[in-house]
Design an enzyme around this catalytic site. Structure first.
Site, short mmCIF file in Angstrom:
data_model
loop_
_atom_site.label_atom_id
_atom_site.label_comp_id
_atom_site.label_asym_id
_atom_site.label_seq_id
_atom_site.Cartn_x
_atom_site.Cartn_y
_atom_site.Cartn_z
N GLN A 20 31.06 62.93 2.27
CA GLN A 20 31.17 63.79 3.45
C GLN A 20 32.27 64.83 3.24
O GLN A 20 33.33 64.52 2.70
CB GLN A 20 31.47 62.94 4.68
CG GLN A 20 30.31 62.05 5.09
CD GLN A 20 29.11 62.83 5.59
OE1 GLN A 20 29.22 63.96 6.06
NE2 GLN A 20 27.94 62.22 5.47
N TYR A 24 19.17 55.94 1.49
CA TYR A 24 19.88 57.17 1.07
C TYR A 24 21.38 56.88 1.12
O TYR A 24 22.17 57.64 1.66
CB TYR A 24 19.54 58.37 1.96
CG TYR A 24 18.08 58.55 2.29
CD1 TYR A 24 17.25 59.29 1.45
CD2 TYR A 24 17.52 57.99 3.43
CE1 TYR A 24 15.90 59.48 1.74
CE2 TYR A 24 16.17 58.16 3.75
CZ TYR A 24 15.36 58.90 2.90
OH TYR A 24 14.03 59.08 3.20
N GLU A 53 19.52 54.27 -3.22
CA GLU A 53 19.91 55.65 -3.53
C GLU A 53 19.25 56.03 -4.85
O GLU A 53 19.17 55.21 -5.76
CB GLU A 53 21.44 55.70 -3.63
CG GLU A 53 22.02 56.92 -4.27
CD GLU A 53 21.72 58.20 -3.51
OE1 GLU A 53 21.22 59.14 -4.16
OE2 GLU A 53 21.97 58.25 -2.30
N ASP A 61 20.45 57.72 6.18
CA ASP A 61 21.21 58.98 6.20
C ASP A 61 20.56 59.93 5.21
O ASP A 61 21.08 60.20 4.13
CB ASP A 61 22.67 58.69 5.82
CG ASP A 61 23.55 59.93 5.87
OD1 ASP A 61 23.08 60.98 6.36
OD2 ASP A 61 24.71 59.86 5.42
N CYS A 108 21.82 65.31 9.60
CA CYS A 108 22.61 66.55 9.55
C CYS A 108 21.76 67.77 9.88
O CYS A 108 22.24 68.89 9.78
CB CYS A 108 23.26 66.71 8.17
SG CYS A 108 22.08 66.82 6.82
#
Length: 409
Positions: A235, A267, A291, A339, A366
């Protein structure tokens, strides 16, 4: 080139659209306008008229300013400059910070209403950092012009704009960003200031073959350390990892959480949110983080080693879920944290999660439009939106982070 391109018009700006663009109309036609604020009257120049349904335009002069307009936080992105010379990356910097959050709220709520037919409301919450929304970026990528000059791209093109400051950068990033140096032989420069290890300036070449040499850094969240590659995903806002850790912990309905179920962190990067779940529900928590980047999953395995029930798997999420279906695994009773990247999870992943019977989803998003689309898919599968929070993780830009809890009874 269309016949209207280069034409200047006075327009009234009525609304905000996704992507930080405002909306105006001229003779019934929609015009998407950059660097304006709803409520303003502006002089625009048409830059694109190829689409029959809408045109694009740049603000060249503000005729009647919004009370929410402020001097741009980044002088090099100001409306006083020619549009092609405005630095990109701070497209809301001309808007007072509280009103930025109100516009982000509108986009999120409107997207969910339009695409998922859900009436909801949400407050976009500020997070720790300077009140004007500067000084937060722990990671910064600048690009290299043909003569070696460093700068951001123009907000309209891949033209490098020389700048004398980087106001969104965290103080340590700003201190070491080599704005006056020349970088021949590179296409970009990354500046990274981790919370738990040394800062780096890394010149990169997007055309180079193979993966650059791995270099491990440390990020600290609360009492916990996370190891990751210097180029790996983390992040960007210095307070974002802690904000999302707490938000995901709060978003899980504990009456529906079973620590022994096949809980998932999709993710998952280097395991930040899997660790958030483990820290909330204790050492017996079972959770698998998935991932596609093998370097990240290597780090995730290390970062999650204290939980016996935690494992890290390298796989594309869509293929991983297909594999679970083929092998007869059920996610009944499980909590799934996801995410996804900006494009969202998408129909195939949502369909698989529903088929597998996931009981509770915590969706970290996002992109409001991708989230709204996926909420529509989830709603069709009988999931209901139980709660929604939003956070201003990207102040002075149009981006906003949302955390949604969905349950199926």
């Amino acid at each position: 080139m269309g016949e209207m391109q280069g034409t200047r018009l006075e327009v009234d700006v009525t609304n905000i659209a996704h992507g930080g663009i405002s909306v105006a109309r001229h003779d019934g036609r929609v015009i998407f306008v950059s660097d304006a604020i709803p409520g303003e009257r502006v002089l625009v120049e048409i830059t694109e008229d190829r689409k029959k349904s809408f045109w694009r335009a740049e603000t060249v002069e503000v005729i009647e300013a919004s009370p929410h307009r402020q001097p741009h936080v980044w002088a090099e992105a100001s409306v006083d400059r020619a549009p092609e010379d405005r630095a990109g990356g701070a497209e809301f910097g001309h808007i007072e910070i509280g009103h930025q959050r109100e516009l982000k709220r509108r986009v999120l709520v409107d997207s969910i209403k339009r695409m998922a037919a859900l009436d909801t409301d949400v407050e976009v919450q500020p997070i720790a950092g300077p009140a004007d929304g500067t000084g937060w970026r722990t990671r910064l990528r600048l690009h290299v012009a043909e003569d070696g000059t460093l700068g951001p791209y123009s907000s309209r093109s891949h033209r490098v704009i020389p700048v004398t400051s980087v106001p969104l950068a965290a103080p340590e990033v700003a201190r070491i960003t080599p704005l006056t140096e020349r970088f021949t032989g590179s296409t970009h420069v990354d500046v990274v200031a981790p919370s738990g290890s040394n800062s780096f300036v890394i010149a990169g070449d997007a055309n180079a073959k193979g993966r650059p040499k791995a270099q491990t850094i440390v990020e600290v969240v609360g009492e916990r350390e996370f190891r990751l590659d210097v180029r790996g995903f983390w992040q960007v806002h210095q307070a974002a990892a802690q904000t999302l850790t707490t938000a995901v912990q709060d978003a899980i309905d504990e009456t529906r959480f079973d620590p022994r179920a096949a809980n998932q962190d999709l993710y998952g990067g280097v395991g930040l949110l899997a660790a958030a779940v483990g820290d909330r529900f204790g050492p017996t928590t079972r959770i698998t983080t998935v991932e596609s980047d093998s370097l990240a999953t290597d780090h995730a395995a290390e970062n999650l080693q204290e939980w016996l029930g935690a494992q890290a798997i390298t796989a594309r999420v869509d293929r991983y879920l297909q594999q679970l279906k083929r092998t007869g695994v059920s996610l009944d009773g499980s909590t799934v944290v996801l995410d996804p990247p900006r494009a969202g999870a998408g129909r195939e992943v949502i369909d698989s999660l529903a088929d597998l019977g996931a009981s509770q989803l915590v969706y970290v998003a996002c992109d409001p439009v991708a989230l709204a689309r996926d909420l529509g898919f989830l709603s069709a599968h009988g999931y209901r939106l139980e709660r929604l929070k939003a956070f201003d993780l990207f102040p002075n830009t149009h981006h906003v982070e949302a955390v949604a809890t969905l349950v199926r009874d």
